[in-house]
Write a protein that holds these residues in place. Structure first.
Motif, short mmCIF file in Angstrom:
data_model
loop_
_atom_site.label_atom_id
_atom_site.label_comp_id
_atom_site.label_asym_id
_atom_site.label_seq_id
_atom_site.Cartn_x
_atom_site.Cartn_y
_atom_site.Cartn_z
N LYS A 1 44.12 54.78 46.50
CA LYS A 1 43.78 54.14 45.23
C LYS A 1 44.93 54.30 44.24
O LYS A 1 45.25 55.42 43.84
CB LYS A 1 42.49 54.75 44.68
CG LYS A 1 41.27 54.38 45.53
CD LYS A 1 39.99 54.91 44.95
CE LYS A 1 39.71 56.30 45.50
NZ LYS A 1 38.38 56.79 45.12
N VAL A 2 45.55 53.18 43.89
CA VAL A 2 46.75 53.21 43.05
C VAL A 2 46.51 52.43 41.76
O VAL A 2 46.09 51.27 41.79
CB VAL A 2 47.97 52.59 43.80
CG1 VAL A 2 49.23 52.69 42.93
CG2 VAL A 2 48.18 53.28 45.14
N PRO B 1 48.41 39.18 33.60
CA PRO B 1 48.33 37.72 33.84
C PRO B 1 46.89 37.26 34.04
O PRO B 1 46.10 37.95 34.69
CB PRO B 1 49.14 37.51 35.11
CG PRO B 1 49.91 38.76 35.32
CD PRO B 1 49.19 39.87 34.62
N ARG B 2 46.58 36.11 33.47
CA ARG B 2 45.27 35.49 33.69
C ARG B 2 45.03 35.30 35.18
O ARG B 2 45.92 34.83 35.88
CB ARG B 2 45.30 34.10 33.08
CG ARG B 2 44.45 33.88 31.89
CD ARG B 2 44.77 32.50 31.35
NE ARG B 2 43.79 31.51 31.78
CZ ARG B 2 42.61 31.35 31.20
NH1 ARG B 2 42.26 32.10 30.19
NH2 ARG B 2 41.77 30.42 31.63
N LEU C 1 44.75 37.93 43.24
CA LEU C 1 45.70 38.59 44.15
C LEU C 1 45.05 39.79 44.85
O LEU C 1 45.73 40.52 45.55
CB LEU C 1 46.95 39.03 43.39
CG LEU C 1 47.70 37.98 42.57
CD1 LEU C 1 49.02 38.54 42.07
CD2 LEU C 1 47.96 36.71 43.38
N GLY C 2 43.77 40.00 44.61
CA GLY C 2 43.07 41.07 45.32
C GLY C 2 43.14 42.42 44.62
O GLY C 2 43.10 43.46 45.28
N VAL C 3 43.26 42.42 43.30
CA VAL C 3 43.32 43.67 42.55
C VAL C 3 42.21 43.70 41.50
O VAL C 3 41.61 42.68 41.18
CB VAL C 3 44.69 43.84 41.85
CG1 VAL C 3 45.80 43.88 42.88
CG2 VAL C 3 44.94 42.71 40.85
N ARG C 4 41.95 44.91 40.97
CA ARG C 4 40.99 45.05 39.87
C ARG C 4 41.75 45.21 38.57
O ARG C 4 42.91 45.64 38.57
CB ARG C 4 40.15 46.32 40.07
CG ARG C 4 39.05 46.21 41.11
CD ARG C 4 38.04 47.36 40.92
NE ARG C 4 38.66 48.63 40.60
CZ ARG C 4 38.26 49.43 39.60
NH1 ARG C 4 37.27 49.09 38.81
NH2 ARG C 4 38.87 50.60 39.39
N VAL C 5 41.09 44.91 37.46
CA VAL C 5 41.69 45.13 36.15
C VAL C 5 40.74 46.03 35.36
O VAL C 5 39.52 45.83 35.37
CB VAL C 5 41.89 43.80 35.40
CG1 VAL C 5 42.40 44.04 33.98
CG2 VAL C 5 42.87 42.89 36.16
N ALA D 1 46.01 49.30 50.64
CA ALA D 1 45.68 50.17 49.50
C ALA D 1 44.84 49.39 48.49
O ALA D 1 44.77 48.17 48.53
CB ALA D 1 46.97 50.67 48.84
N LYS D 2 44.17 50.15 47.59
CA LYS D 2 43.39 49.52 46.53
C LYS D 2 44.17 49.64 45.23
O LYS D 2 44.69 50.72 44.92
CB LYS D 2 42.03 50.21 46.39
CG LYS D 2 41.16 50.10 47.63
CD LYS D 2 39.78 50.68 47.36
CE LYS D 2 38.85 50.40 48.52
NZ LYS D 2 38.57 51.64 49.29
N VAL D 3 44.21 48.56 44.48
CA VAL D 3 45.05 48.54 43.29
C VAL D 3 44.21 48.19 42.06
O VAL D 3 43.42 47.25 42.08
CB VAL D 3 46.20 47.50 43.43
CG1 VAL D 3 47.02 47.42 42.15
CG2 VAL D 3 47.10 47.85 44.62
#
Lengths: 308, 430
Positions: A159-160, A196-197, A202-206, A184-186
């Motif tokens: 988890k990064v 970026p909107r 891209l497969g990441v969480r915010v 990995a999880k980002v």
């Protein structure tokens, strides 16, 4: 086909997992070379490499140069101000001069996204991206991944958190592509207008709450706040940024959990990261620097060296 | 291929004749004599007559493009009135409105007359558009009245949006006196920022700064509101987004005096085409998403958008070889226009006749041009189209002085084979 599935090293977005794994595996062997008394191998003897930098860089250029010299390649450096490009000199002009000198590889940094891909159409040398504007910085992405791999022994499931100005960061983009490819999880964390909107595609969480991200993450990649990239007034003040996103000594003390801290450098100490954290036991920032040389040796070797 | 002249009789025989101004289609022949129409319908065969067999083809009027850049004066290395005219003929166009962003800017009656006089002997009619503000600087109104009197058919600051709302209001109010369209590049430049391509997943992946669709639609809304308020005559160029189409539809339903155009590249391409950073796809406004593209097609078919215009924008190879940020925006479009729109729009359910109207009747109406006739005595102003012909747009056949287009290598259905204007006849490459 060579050691990697493609002849250039331009991005991590389209690089297959097997290439990334091979680069990391090979980098470990070069890490050993760097720990020897004589830190040099003859792998690229007689090969000519040019470091073509259209943007200021000290660390990346030094790291590449060292990697090239450790592999016994012949190296020349070319630094041009990016202003010469806007004055009407086309990329093609500059590059064809260099091309005439029969280079085997061109390492290029340029302020415009896509310029490195464009370069591949103008020269028949191997091209390596040393940062193309706000697009990618794939060798940085590789050294970050190698450093994580070295620390944790794996990338899959790791988890990064990536913290800072994601919108203007080529480091962030290469990390996102590379880490997600490796399983990995980002999670991205930063001021909402500097993310970026639609980046979730891209497969990441915010997550805008840095404390939640610290609780979640195994490691944090703390980005430099690049004031020169920003328009006026994007970040209200250093105080406010530190309060909401800074990796401060106080904040880290409040979190009981051990968490690995990375930074691509150069650091703004006291802004995005405190010295106490950067120099503390959790940080692997200096390992990143040495791994940077090893990873670049690995990529150069795999692209230019003998086929295994 | 290329331009030639004929004298005496020329017979276009056995085609489908389509008169888009009267919406009439009939089988027959057209006999031309020395640059004029001699007989329409069942023409006899005089002696010494050149015959062109038009079986299976459509014979219709020459097209009108209300948005092109011929770069003269100032950048004749990219295009001239003459080379632009040949490119026009190669695309089936016989009337072209040229934008004023030349060097110097077309902002005086003298510069308008320069274009008209310079173009007088060319096989294509060229109508200049005058600048709204002196030097396109957005500071003060140019001599609009004098320019219109000298022959300007519209006013525009071209690619530079009139950011000052008060000045746009003045232009719309002042323009009412002359009944010419006011054409404003609809873009909020602060929202565009340093944007390079449409804002979306691709801009994020490529690290290229994005241009959001709202940078267009908020300006479209402002201009529509000003047109409604002033009663001025607004024309919106190269509409690129679904949101703008919706706003235009809404104001048209209210009866506001507005027209709008769409370009072949916005109808036929999506942002994904720029995946490899091809600078030929850098264009303002940017090529947007598939949803936007479909909304543009729908808007054209339902009449929200009035016509097709190319925004033909020649640039040198050297300029387009620069990196993405420093390369100029724009692409040539005259020669690929019909192939592109015919391919895309027939697939969406439009007829060849509809497409011909969007390229002839509607642009003529939007700019108050007199129209064209297929009757005895009228000047020869015709194109011969093969609507079923499949062809590849090849770089070696480009007639324009510049070659900046991402359409090279594309397959099209529907081809302009001949363009006839007065005594000139242009045959396109096979």
């Amino acid at each position: 086909m060579g050691n990697l599935t493609r002849e250039h090293f331009l991005d991590l977005e389209t690089a297959p997992r097997q290439d990334l794994q091979k680069i990391i595996d090979t980098a470990y062997t070069f890490r050993e070379v760097l720990d020897r008394p004589i830190k040099k191998v003859p792998s690229l003897t007689g090969r000519n490499i040019v470091n073509l930098f259209f943007e200021n860089s000290t660390r990346t250029r030094m790291s590449f140069e060292l990697a090239e010299k450790r592999l016994s390649a012949d190296v020349i450096n070319f630094s041009a101000s990016s202003s010469s490009l806007t004055k009407g000199e086309s990329l093609k002009d500059t590059v064809q001069n260099i091309h005439s000198m029969k280079m085997d590889a061109v390492i290029m940094r340029h302020p415009t996204p896509g310029s490195v891909l464009k370069l591949t159409r103008f020269v028949d040398a191997t091209v390596i991206n040393a940062g193309d504007g706000t697009h990618e910085h794939p060798t940085q992405g590789m050294l970050d991944m190698m450093s994580l791999h070295q620390k944790f022994g794996r990338l899959k499931g790791l988890k990064v958190g990536i913290v800072g100005d994601i919108l203007h960061s080529r480091v962030a983009l290469s990390n996102i592509f590379g880490l997600t490819t490796m399983g990995a999880k980002v999670t991205l964390c930063g001021p909402p207008h500097l993310i970026p909107r639609g980046v979730e595609d891209l497969g990441v969480r915010v997550d805008y709450n840095i404390d939640d991200v610290i609780d979640w993450a195994d490691a944090l990649n703390v980005l430099r706040i690049q004031r020169e990239r920003m328009g006026v007034g994007l970040i209200p003040s250093v105080r406010e940024y530190r309060d909401f996103f800074g990796i401060t000594a106080e904040r880290m003390k409040n979190h009981k959990k051990e968490i690995v801290i990375m930074h691509p450098g150069p650091m703004n100490r006291g802004v995005e990261i405190d010295s106490v954290v950067a120099d503390g036991g959790q940080a692997i920032i200096l390992d990143q620097v040495l791994n940077g040389v090893a990873v670049r040796m690995s990529i150069l070797y795999l692209l230019l060296g003998p086929n295994e | 291929m290329g331009l030639s002249t004929y004298s005496g009789y020329l017979l276009l025989k056995n085609g489908k004749i389509f008169d888009p101004f009267n919406d009439k289609m009939f089988s027959g022949s057209i006999l031309l004599k020395n640059g004029k129409i001699d007989t329409v319908g069942d023409a006899g065969l005089p002696e010494n007559c050149t015959e062109i067999d038009c079986t299976g083809k459509i014979v219709t009027v020459g097209f009108t493009d209300i948005h092109a850049h011929f770069r003269e004066p100032g950048r004749e290395d990219k295009e001239t009135l003459e080379t632009g005219s040949l490119a026009a003929l190669a695309g089936g166009f016989t009337e072209i409105c040229v934008m004023p962003n030349t060097d110097p800017v077309l902002d005086t009656p003298e510069s308008i007359r320069f274009i008209i006089e310079k173009a007088a002997g060319l096989p294509v009619t060229i109508h200049p558009i005058g600048a709204i503000t002196t030097g396109q600087r957005g500071e003060g109104l140019a001599e609009i009245g004098e320019m219109v009197r000298a022959g300007a058919v519209g006013i525009s600051d071209d690619g530079i949006p009139l950011s000052n709302g008060l000045l746009m209001r003045y232009a719309l109010e002042y323009g009412r006196m002359y009944d010419v369209p006011v054409i404003n590049h609809a873009e909020d430049i602060s929202l565009r920022g340093g944007g390079q391509i449409n804002e979306g997943e691709l801009s994020t992946r490529l690290g290229l700064s994005g241009i959001p669709d709202i940078s267009e639609s908020v300006m479209v809304y402002r201009d529509l509101a000003l047109a409604e308020y002033t009663g001025g005559r607004l024309h919106i160029p190269h509409v690129s987004s679904r949101k703008s189409v919706g706003l235009i539809r809404q104001f048209k339903e209210k009866g506001v005096n507005v027209s709008a155009e769409v370009s072949p590249h916005h109808l036929g391409l999506t942002e994904m085409a720029a995946r490899d950073f091809d600078t030929n796809l850098k264009v303002a406004p940017p090529i947007r998403s598939e949803a936007d593209r479909l909304a543009l097609i729908e808007g054209l078919i339902d009449g929200t958008l009035d016509c097709i215009a190319t925004d033909h924008a020649p640039h040198t190879i050297e300029e387009k070889e620069k990196d993405f940020i420093n390369a100029p925006g724009g692409m040539i479009g005259l020669e690929s226009a019909f192939g592109m729109v015919h391919t895309v729009l027939t697939a969406a359910g439009a007829s060849t006749q509809d497409i011909i109207k969007w390229l002839s009747v509607n642009p003529q109406k939007v700019f108050n041009l007199p129209g064209k006739q297929i009757v005895k005595g009228a000047r020869a102003d015709l194109v011969v189209i093969d609507p079923r012909r499949e062809w590849v747009f090849k770089e070696e056949n480009i007639v324009s002085r510049s070659h900046n287009t991402p359409m090279v290598g594309m397959n099209f259905t529907g081809k302009v084979e001949l363009t006839i204007r007065d005594k000139y006849i242009f045959r396109t490459a096979d």
